[in-house]
Design a protein around this motif. Sequence first.
Motif, short mmCIF file in Angstrom:
data_model
loop_
_atom_site.label_atom_id
_atom_site.label_comp_id
_atom_site.label_asym_id
_atom_site.label_seq_id
_atom_site.Cartn_x
_atom_site.Cartn_y
_atom_site.Cartn_z
N LYS A 1 -0.99 86.32 28.57
CA LYS A 1 -2.32 85.85 28.95
C LYS A 1 -2.25 85.36 30.39
O LYS A 1 -1.29 84.70 30.77
CB LYS A 1 -2.74 84.72 28.02
N LEU A 2 -3.26 85.69 31.19
CA LEU A 2 -3.32 85.25 32.57
C LEU A 2 -4.37 84.17 32.73
O LEU A 2 -5.44 84.25 32.14
CB LEU A 2 -3.74 86.40 33.50
N VAL A 3 -4.04 83.20 33.57
CA VAL A 3 -5.01 82.21 34.00
C VAL A 3 -4.82 82.09 35.51
O VAL A 3 -3.70 81.89 35.98
CB VAL A 3 -4.80 80.85 33.32
N ILE A 4 -5.91 82.25 36.26
CA ILE A 4 -5.82 82.26 37.73
C ILE A 4 -6.59 81.08 38.29
O ILE A 4 -7.73 80.83 37.90
CB ILE A 4 -6.37 83.57 38.32
N TYR A 5 -5.93 80.38 39.22
CA TYR A 5 -6.57 79.26 39.92
C TYR A 5 -6.46 79.51 41.41
O TYR A 5 -5.45 80.03 41.89
CB TYR A 5 -5.87 77.94 39.61
N GLN A 6 -7.48 79.11 42.15
CA GLN A 6 -7.40 79.09 43.61
C GLN A 6 -7.12 77.64 44.00
O GLN A 6 -7.75 76.72 43.47
CB GLN A 6 -8.70 79.58 44.25
N VAL A 7 -6.17 77.45 44.90
CA VAL A 7 -5.80 76.11 45.32
C VAL A 7 -6.59 75.77 46.58
O VAL A 7 -6.50 76.46 47.59
CB VAL A 7 -4.27 76.01 45.59
#
Length: 88
Positions: free
Chosen positions: A30-36
Amino acid sequence: MNKLLETIEVKSLKGLYRIYLFNDGNALPKLVIYQVADGHEVSVKNMYKELKRLNEEFSYGIQYEPKDRIKLNTREFGREFVKRYKGI
């Protein structure tokens, strides 16, 4: 229960992204993407769209809509992106 497998930091023209890969019992992680932004992680609402943009930015040429099958789902597309980003 989701087990964190890996964290990948991607430096893009739009800033830093963190891609978390979790084992949730599915064959693909499973992928979870965050922009910092300013040291805080902001959830990316449309992960598929952002993966397409990153694919174009890095010129990986991943075919997310192959001619011989239906389009790749987010997990398949994410797996291909991570493999190419890491140089595997």
